[in-house]
Structures are given as structure tokens and as C-alpha cells.
Design a protein around this motif. Structure first.
Motif, PDB file in Angstrom:
ATOM      1  N   UNK A  33      -7.365 -16.660 -19.128  1.00  0.00           N
ATOM      2  CA  UNK A  33      -8.085 -17.783 -18.522  1.00  0.00           C
ATOM      3  C   UNK A  33      -8.124 -17.661 -16.998  1.00  0.00           C
ATOM      4  N   UNK A  34      -6.998 -17.217 -16.416  1.00  0.00           N
ATOM      5  CA  UNK A  34      -6.960 -17.038 -14.962  1.00  0.00           C
ATOM      6  C   UNK A  34      -7.937 -15.946 -14.520  1.00  0.00           C
ATOM      7  N   UNK A  35      -7.992 -14.850 -15.301  1.00  0.00           N
ATOM      8  CA  UNK A  35      -8.910 -13.763 -14.954  1.00  0.00           C
ATOM      9  C   UNK A  35     -10.358 -14.220 -15.056  1.00  0.00           C
ATOM     10  N   UNK A  36     -10.655 -14.981 -16.092  1.00  0.00           N
ATOM     11  CA  UNK A  36     -12.031 -15.455 -16.260  1.00  0.00           C
ATOM     12  C   UNK A  36     -12.404 -16.407 -15.122  1.00  0.00           C
ATOM     13  N   UNK A  37     -11.445 -17.276 -14.739  1.00  0.00           N
ATOM     14  CA  UNK A  37     -11.720 -18.229 -13.658  1.00  0.00           C
ATOM     15  C   UNK A  37     -11.901 -17.507 -12.326  1.00  0.00           C
ATOM     16  N   UNK A  38     -11.180 -16.437 -12.127  1.00  0.00           N
ATOM     17  CA  UNK A  38     -11.275 -15.715 -10.858  1.00  0.00           C
ATOM     18  C   UNK A  38     -12.449 -14.750 -10.819  1.00  0.00           C
ATOM     19  N   UNK A  39     -13.094 -14.553 -11.957  1.00  0.00           N
ATOM     20  CA  UNK A  39     -14.232 -13.635 -12.002  1.00  0.00           C
ATOM     21  C   UNK A  39     -13.809 -12.177 -12.005  1.00  0.00           C
ATOM     22  N   UNK A  40     -12.583 -11.908 -12.398  1.00  0.00           N
ATOM     23  CA  UNK A  40     -12.063 -10.541 -12.378  1.00  0.00           C
ATOM     24  C   UNK A  40     -12.752  -9.680 -13.431  1.00  0.00           C
ATOM     25  N   UNK A  41     -13.085 -10.275 -14.559  1.00  0.00           N
ATOM     26  CA  UNK A  41     -13.689  -9.509 -15.643  1.00  0.00           C
ATOM     27  C   UNK A  41     -14.993  -8.861 -15.183  1.00  0.00           C
ATOM     28  N   UNK A  42     -15.818  -9.615 -14.469  1.00  0.00           N
ATOM     29  CA  UNK A  42     -17.087  -9.043 -13.996  1.00  0.00           C
ATOM     30  C   UNK A  42     -16.837  -7.981 -12.925  1.00  0.00           C
ATOM     31  N   UNK A  43     -15.806  -8.174 -12.097  1.00  0.00           N
ATOM     32  CA  UNK A  43     -15.500  -7.185 -11.065  1.00  0.00           C
ATOM     33  C   UNK A  43     -15.053  -5.865 -11.687  1.00  0.00           C
ATOM     34  N   UNK A  44     -14.300  -5.950 -12.785  1.00  0.00           N
ATOM     35  CA  UNK A  44     -13.838  -4.731 -13.449  1.00  0.00           C
ATOM     36  C   UNK A  44     -15.016  -3.985 -14.064  1.00  0.00           C
ATOM     37  N   UNK A  45     -15.916  -4.725 -14.678  1.00  0.00           N
ATOM     38  CA  UNK A  45     -17.060  -4.087 -15.331  1.00  0.00           C
ATOM     39  C   UNK A  45     -17.970  -3.390 -14.317  1.00  0.00           C
ATOM     40  N   UNK A  46     -18.193  -4.029 -13.186  1.00  0.00           N
ATOM     41  CA  UNK A  46     -19.103  -3.444 -12.191  1.00  0.00           C
ATOM     42  C   UNK A  46     -18.381  -2.428 -11.304  1.00  0.00           C
ATOM     43  N   UNK A  47     -17.087  -2.628 -11.056  1.00  0.00           N
ATOM     44  CA  UNK A  47     -16.287  -1.659 -10.320  1.00  0.00           C
ATOM     45  C   UNK A  47     -16.630  -1.509  -8.858  1.00  0.00           C
ATOM     46  N   UNK A  48     -17.107  -2.580  -8.187  1.00  0.00           N
ATOM     47  CA  UNK A  48     -17.470  -2.454  -6.787  1.00  0.00           C
ATOM     48  C   UNK A  48     -16.299  -2.723  -5.832  1.00  0.00           C
ATOM     49  N   UNK A  49     -15.203  -3.274  -6.310  1.00  0.00           N
ATOM     50  CA  UNK A  49     -14.056  -3.564  -5.445  1.00  0.00           C
ATOM     51  C   UNK A  49     -12.921  -2.578  -5.755  1.00  0.00           C
ATOM     52  N   UNK A  50     -12.555  -1.720  -4.791  1.00  0.00           N
ATOM     53  CA  UNK A  50     -11.500  -0.732  -5.054  1.00  0.00           C
ATOM     54  C   UNK A  50     -10.101  -1.350  -5.208  1.00  0.00           C
ATOM     55  N   UNK A  51      -9.930  -2.610  -4.817  1.00  0.00           N
ATOM     56  CA  UNK A  51      -8.624  -3.246  -4.941  1.00  0.00           C
ATOM     57  C   UNK A  51      -8.379  -3.838  -6.323  1.00  0.00           C
ATOM     58  N   UNK A  52      -9.399  -3.919  -7.145  1.00  0.00           N
ATOM     59  CA  UNK A  52      -9.221  -4.391  -8.520  1.00  0.00           C
ATOM     60  C   UNK A  52      -8.812  -3.185  -9.357  1.00  0.00           C
ATOM     61  N   UNK A  53      -7.612  -3.263  -9.937  1.00  0.00           N
ATOM     62  CA  UNK A  53      -7.058  -2.134 -10.683  1.00  0.00           C
ATOM     63  C   UNK A  53      -6.495  -2.616 -12.010  1.00  0.00           C
ATOM     64  N   UNK A  54      -6.174  -1.660 -12.862  1.00  0.00           N
ATOM     65  CA  UNK A  54      -5.489  -1.970 -14.124  1.00  0.00           C
ATOM     66  C   UNK A  54      -4.025  -1.597 -13.957  1.00  0.00           C
ATOM     67  N   UNK A  55      -3.157  -2.462 -14.470  1.00  0.00           N
ATOM     68  CA  UNK A  55      -1.715  -2.229 -14.404  1.00  0.00           C
ATOM     69  C   UNK A  55      -1.365  -1.011 -15.266  1.00  0.00           C
ATOM     70  N   UNK A  56      -0.517  -0.115 -14.740  1.00  0.00           N
ATOM     71  CA  UNK A  56      -0.113   1.077 -15.482  1.00  0.00           C
ATOM     72  C   UNK A  56       0.790   0.747 -16.663  1.00  0.00           C
ATOM     73  N   UNK A  57       1.454  -0.388 -16.624  1.00  0.00           N
ATOM     74  CA  UNK A  57       2.392  -0.739 -17.694  1.00  0.00           C
ATOM     75  C   UNK A  57       1.713  -1.549 -18.783  1.00  0.00           C
ATOM     76  N   UNK A  58       1.125  -2.691 -18.410  1.00  0.00           N
ATOM     77  CA  UNK A  58       0.580  -3.595 -19.425  1.00  0.00           C
ATOM     78  C   UNK A  58      -0.934  -3.481 -19.581  1.00  0.00           C
ATOM     79  N   UNK A  59      -1.616  -2.868 -18.620  1.00  0.00           N
ATOM     80  CA  UNK A  59      -3.054  -2.693 -18.732  1.00  0.00           C
ATOM     81  C   UNK A  59      -3.866  -3.863 -18.218  1.00  0.00           C
ATOM     82  N   UNK A  60      -3.203  -4.917 -17.721  1.00  0.00           N
ATOM     83  CA  UNK A  60      -3.941  -6.063 -17.202  1.00  0.00           C
ATOM     84  C   UNK A  60      -4.658  -5.691 -15.910  1.00  0.00           C
ATOM     85  N   UNK A  61      -5.833  -6.213 -15.707  1.00  0.00           N
ATOM     86  CA  UNK A  61      -6.472  -6.025 -14.407  1.00  0.00           C
ATOM     87  C   UNK A  61      -5.794  -6.935 -13.373  1.00  0.00           C
TER      88      UNK A  61
END
Length: 161
Positions: A33-61
Motif C-alpha cells: 500500500x505504501x509503494x502504491x501510494x508513493x507511486x513506486x510501482x510506476x517508477x520501477x516499470x518505467x525505470x527513469x529514476x536510478x535511485x529506485x532499486x530492488x532490495x538484494x535480500x527481500x526483493x522489495x523496491x
């Protein structure tokens, strides 16, 4: 203990997300819910922000908030997990690097038997020498004279109170 979620994969239920991340369902729901509210899901799909990453342990963006932008994990829990795995790997590799392992000391005193003994007389004398040192004969005479003097005086002085 690395868990990687493929880039194109999106879990369809909170249960799947919780299972992939190894978290309770309630925690997975809150994070989603926090990711959806922050719009992180769309940022991951488009990949325009280099600071948005996936966690190496749990895989969360997550958004990398470090100044150099080199964070690999999303938070403290994942950081602890990653460091634990990293230390375990280092311990396994350590002897292969040529690090010498200190050998155990040679047994000098066999204390666990019914009649304990020193393995060699030399070691016994070295050990005892640090606790019992012979005194100078003049010093012995001085000690004996002090004891006799104390006996003649009637012992130590008593404090009247």
C-alpha cells in the motif's frame, strides 16, 4: 539467502508477496500500500529514476536515500540479514586465503587424572618459579627478628576505643 524477484514479475496477491519476501501478510500488505501510494510501482516499470532499486535480500523496491547512491538493501532488517550471510561466507573462505590458524598449546600439566603430574620437570620449575621465589638469607633473618620483636612487645598494638 538471496531472494530475487524477476523484474517483470508482479505478485497477484498479498499472500504471494508475503511468501516471496518472507514477511507476515499484514506487513506485506502495508508495504504494498505504501509503494502504491508513493507511486513506486510506476517508477520501477518505467525505470527513469536510478535511485529506485530492488532490495538484494527481500526483493522489495525502495528509494536509495544514501548520498553516494550505493545502497543494496531496503532497511535495517535486510541489512542485518545480508551482513550475517556475508560473515558466514567470509568464515568459510578464511582458511583458503592462507590465514594461518594458531595451533593449540602443547599439554604441559595433566590435571584431569586422579594423580595429576607435569609432563616435564622443566615446565614444572618454570611454572613454580613464577610463584615461589627463594628469599635472600639476610631477608629471612630480618623477618625472624621482626616476629620475635612483635612477640616481646605483646603482639600488635590494640586500638582503644
Amino acid at each position: 539467502m538471496k531472494l530475487r524477484i524477476p523484474k517483470g514479475y508482479t505478485p497477484s496477491t498479498y499472500e504471494q508477496l508475503a511468501e516471496l519476501a518472507g514477511l507476515p501478510v499484514s506487513e506485506a500488505r502495508r508495504c504494498a500500500d505504501e509503494m502504491a501510494a508513493a507511486g513506486i510501482v510506476s517508477l520501477i516499470k518505467h525505470g527513469d529514476d536510478p535511485r529506485i532499486k530492488r532490495c538484494e535480500v527481500c526483493g522489495y523496491p525502495f528509494r536509495d536515500k544514501t548520498r553516494p547512491g550505493n545502497a543494496k538493501v531496503c532497511g535495517d532488517t535486510c541489512k542485518t540479514t545480508r551482513k550475517t550471510v556475508q560473515r558466514a561466507e567470509q568464515r568459510k573462505v578464511k582458511p583458503a586465503r592462507g590465514v594461518t590458524v594458531k595451533p593449540n598449546k602443547q599439554i604441559r600439566y595433566v590435571w584431569w587424572l586422579e594423580y595429576p603430574y607435569w609432563v616435564t620437570e622443566k615446565w614444572m620449575l618454570n611454572h613454580v618459579g613464577s610463584y615461589e621465589r627463594p628469599r635472600d638469607p639476610d631477608k629471612l633473618a630480618y623477618i625472624i627478628a621482626a616476629k620475635e620483636r612483635a612477640e616481646r612487645m605483646g603482639g600488635r598494638k590494640k586500638v582503644s576505643g
